[in-house]
Design an enzyme around this catalytic site. Structure first.
Site, PDB file in Angstrom:
ATOM      1  N   ASP A  10      28.061   0.091  11.885  1.00 27.10           N
ATOM      2  CA  ASP A  10      27.670   0.918  13.029  1.00 27.10           C
ATOM      3  C   ASP A  10      28.651   2.077  13.175  1.00 27.10           C
ATOM      4  O   ASP A  10      29.875   1.878  13.158  1.00 27.10           O
ATOM      5  CB  ASP A  10      27.685   0.046  14.293  1.00 27.10           C
ATOM      6  CG  ASP A  10      27.648   0.862  15.564  1.00 27.10           C
ATOM      7  OD1 ASP A  10      26.552   1.245  15.985  1.00 27.10           O
ATOM      8  OD2 ASP A  10      28.734   1.130  16.135  1.00 27.10           O
ATOM      9  N   ASP A 106      22.351   5.259  13.190  1.00 26.54           N
ATOM     10  CA  ASP A 106      23.780   5.011  13.066  1.00 26.54           C
ATOM     11  C   ASP A 106      24.110   3.558  12.721  1.00 26.54           C
ATOM     12  O   ASP A 106      25.266   3.151  12.766  1.00 26.54           O
ATOM     13  CB  ASP A 106      24.513   5.405  14.343  1.00 26.54           C
ATOM     14  CG  ASP A 106      24.023   4.647  15.569  1.00 26.54           C
ATOM     15  OD1 ASP A 106      22.944   4.036  15.492  1.00 26.54           O
ATOM     16  OD2 ASP A 106      24.717   4.660  16.600  1.00 26.54           O
ATOM     17  N   GLU A 107      23.111   2.752  12.364  1.00 29.23           N
ATOM     18  CA  GLU A 107      23.349   1.356  12.003  1.00 29.23           C
ATOM     19  C   GLU A 107      22.533   1.008  10.755  1.00 29.23           C
ATOM     20  O   GLU A 107      21.348   1.321  10.682  1.00 29.23           O
ATOM     21  CB  GLU A 107      22.931   0.411  13.134  1.00 29.23           C
ATOM     22  CG  GLU A 107      23.775   0.495  14.382  1.00 29.23           C
ATOM     23  CD  GLU A 107      23.264  -0.471  15.435  1.00 29.23           C
ATOM     24  OE1 GLU A 107      23.912  -1.510  15.667  1.00 29.23           O
ATOM     25  OE2 GLU A 107      22.205  -0.191  16.025  1.00 29.23           O
TER      26      GLU A 107
END
Length: 418
Positions: A10, A106-107
């Site tokens: 993350d 973002d992960e």
């Protein structure tokens, strides 16, 4: 069977971190990315750790954030840039494993089981990846490690995000000792409303749920939420017990099921002439994307949401068209039919059009009346012009009306400016 080693990586305060890397003059300042910095009613999309330490929260209004932190540096979002950085990070992951599954911008999940003999222990791989991402993008990453995706996800959210190293391993054998004492709201998939339901059922920790017999949990949830809650109960029970058989699949998002587009309108729309303009633009966008992917659809759907968000109203209905299509005129006709059959004549604030039951567009049915091939050639030519010169290089006259959104949408991604 060998136990898998899965990571969930993350990017910390992703949008804000990308902006701080691009603006080193703000290195020690509280920075937030806001949806519309020109208006105090704009929403905070991301806040850096310094801003968060001063009370700034994601999803609160810009006015609220500035009230807590008057010196907050506000930056307008640049969505295309964030997408580019995310793809760069994906490239870094690809140097360690080909089993990479995006979870959000973002992960991403990584299965590094086969990488351990080449790159070292899982924690060593995590440090290598953190270092590369920071060097290439300026974004600090947190890494949760587990034997499946749900353990890796909770390792990231509950522990890695709060640790100095940014790395935490949650082993299956540690679920009862480490995970179960955590409050129920810390469990993945449990929001504020579900937390309240669980508290009323006497479930305060993840362990309270995990050690409960599944049949008992289903019975309690049925009594509180209705008979259709069994699948949800089983999912919660498996999560609490660290059970997740799903593999990390790079192709998870490749199989296209539908092509859709929806739009939140800048004001209430209540006149058919205004609504028609947006339905046509949505139909054009859906068909353009379908053609780009090589699909036609058998089913057209249209939906709307009412203007009163405190008491939401709306609908989503679909119909099968006579022949699969990706021609805007045909999709628009079906979308209008659906909309006016179900619209309650109250103002709307969101509209959507979707094309589903997709099939390849290299074979299609000729019709006795009309000239579909001429329509297809015309739309392919329009696509070529827009691809070369931009999406606003050629527009319908209706897209120049005040109600239209095509020009405004052309400078945005996901509702935010590129």
């Amino acid at each position: 069977m060998q136990e898998r080693t899965i990571m969930l990586i993350d990017g910390q305060s992703f949008y804000a971190s990308v902006e701080k890397a691009a603006h080193p003059e703000h290195k020690d300042a509280p920075v937030a990315v806001a949806g519309d910095p020109s208006r105090r009613s704009g929403i905070i999309l991301a806040a850096c750790p310094i801003a968060k330490s001063r009370g700034v929260k994601t999803a609160e209004s810009l006015g609220e954030a500035l009230g807590k932190c008057p010196e907050l540096v506000i930056i307008r979002p640049r969505m295309q840039n964030y997408i580019d950085v995310s793809l760069l990070i994906s490239g870094i992951f690809g140097k360690y494993t080909d089993l990479v599954e995006p979870f959000s911008i973002d992960e991403q999940f990584l299965d590094v089981t086969g990488s351990i003999p080449y790159f070292g222990a899982p924690e060593e791989i995590a440090v290598q990846i953190q270092t590369r991402i920071l060097l290439y993008t300026g974004v600090w990453s947190r890494v949760g490690i587990g034997s499946n995706k749900i353990l890796a996800k909770m390792a990231t959210d509950i522990w890695a995000k709060k640790s100095e190293s940014g790395i935490f391993t949650l082993r299956k054998l540690d679920v009862e000792r480490v995970l179960w004492p955590q409050p129920i709201q810390a469990m993945f998939g449990v929001g504020s409303r579900m937390t309240a339901h669980f508290h009323r059922m006497g479930i305060d920790t993840i362990g309270d749920l995990g050690r409960m017999p599944l049949a008992d949990l289903k019975r309690r949830m049925r009594a509180r939420m209705g008979r259709n809650s069994d699948i949800q109960a089983e999912l919660f029970w498996q999560t609490a017990n660290g059970i997740d058989p799903s593999p990390v699949k790079p192709s998870t998002h490749d199989a296209q099921q539908a092509v859709g587009h929806q739009m939140t309108l800048p004001r209430d729309y209540s006149e058919p002439r205004e609504i028609d303009v947006v339905l046509l633009e949505l139909s054009e966008e859906v068909c353009r994307r379908s053609r780009a992917k090589g699909y036609m659809g058998h089913v057209v759907a249209a939906g709307a949401q009412g203007a009163d968000f405190s008491q939401p109203t709306g609908f989503f209905r679909q119909m099968t068209v006579p022949d699969p299509t990706n021609i805007a005129k045909e999709v628009y006709a079906a979308a209008k039919t659906l909309f006016y059959a179900h619209w309650d004549r109250l103002p709307v604030r969101k509209l959507g059009v979707t094309l589903s039951r997709l099939v390849p567009d290299d074979q299609y049915q000729l019709t006795l009346f009309g000239n579909r091939e001429k329509e297809r050639r015309l739309e392919r030519m329009t696509d070529a012009i827009r691809n070369k010169f931009g999406t606003t290089a050629i527009l319908r006259a209706s897209s120049l009306l005040d109600a239209a959104q095509a020009r405004e949408r052309s400078v945005k991604i996901g509702g935010h400016y590129k």
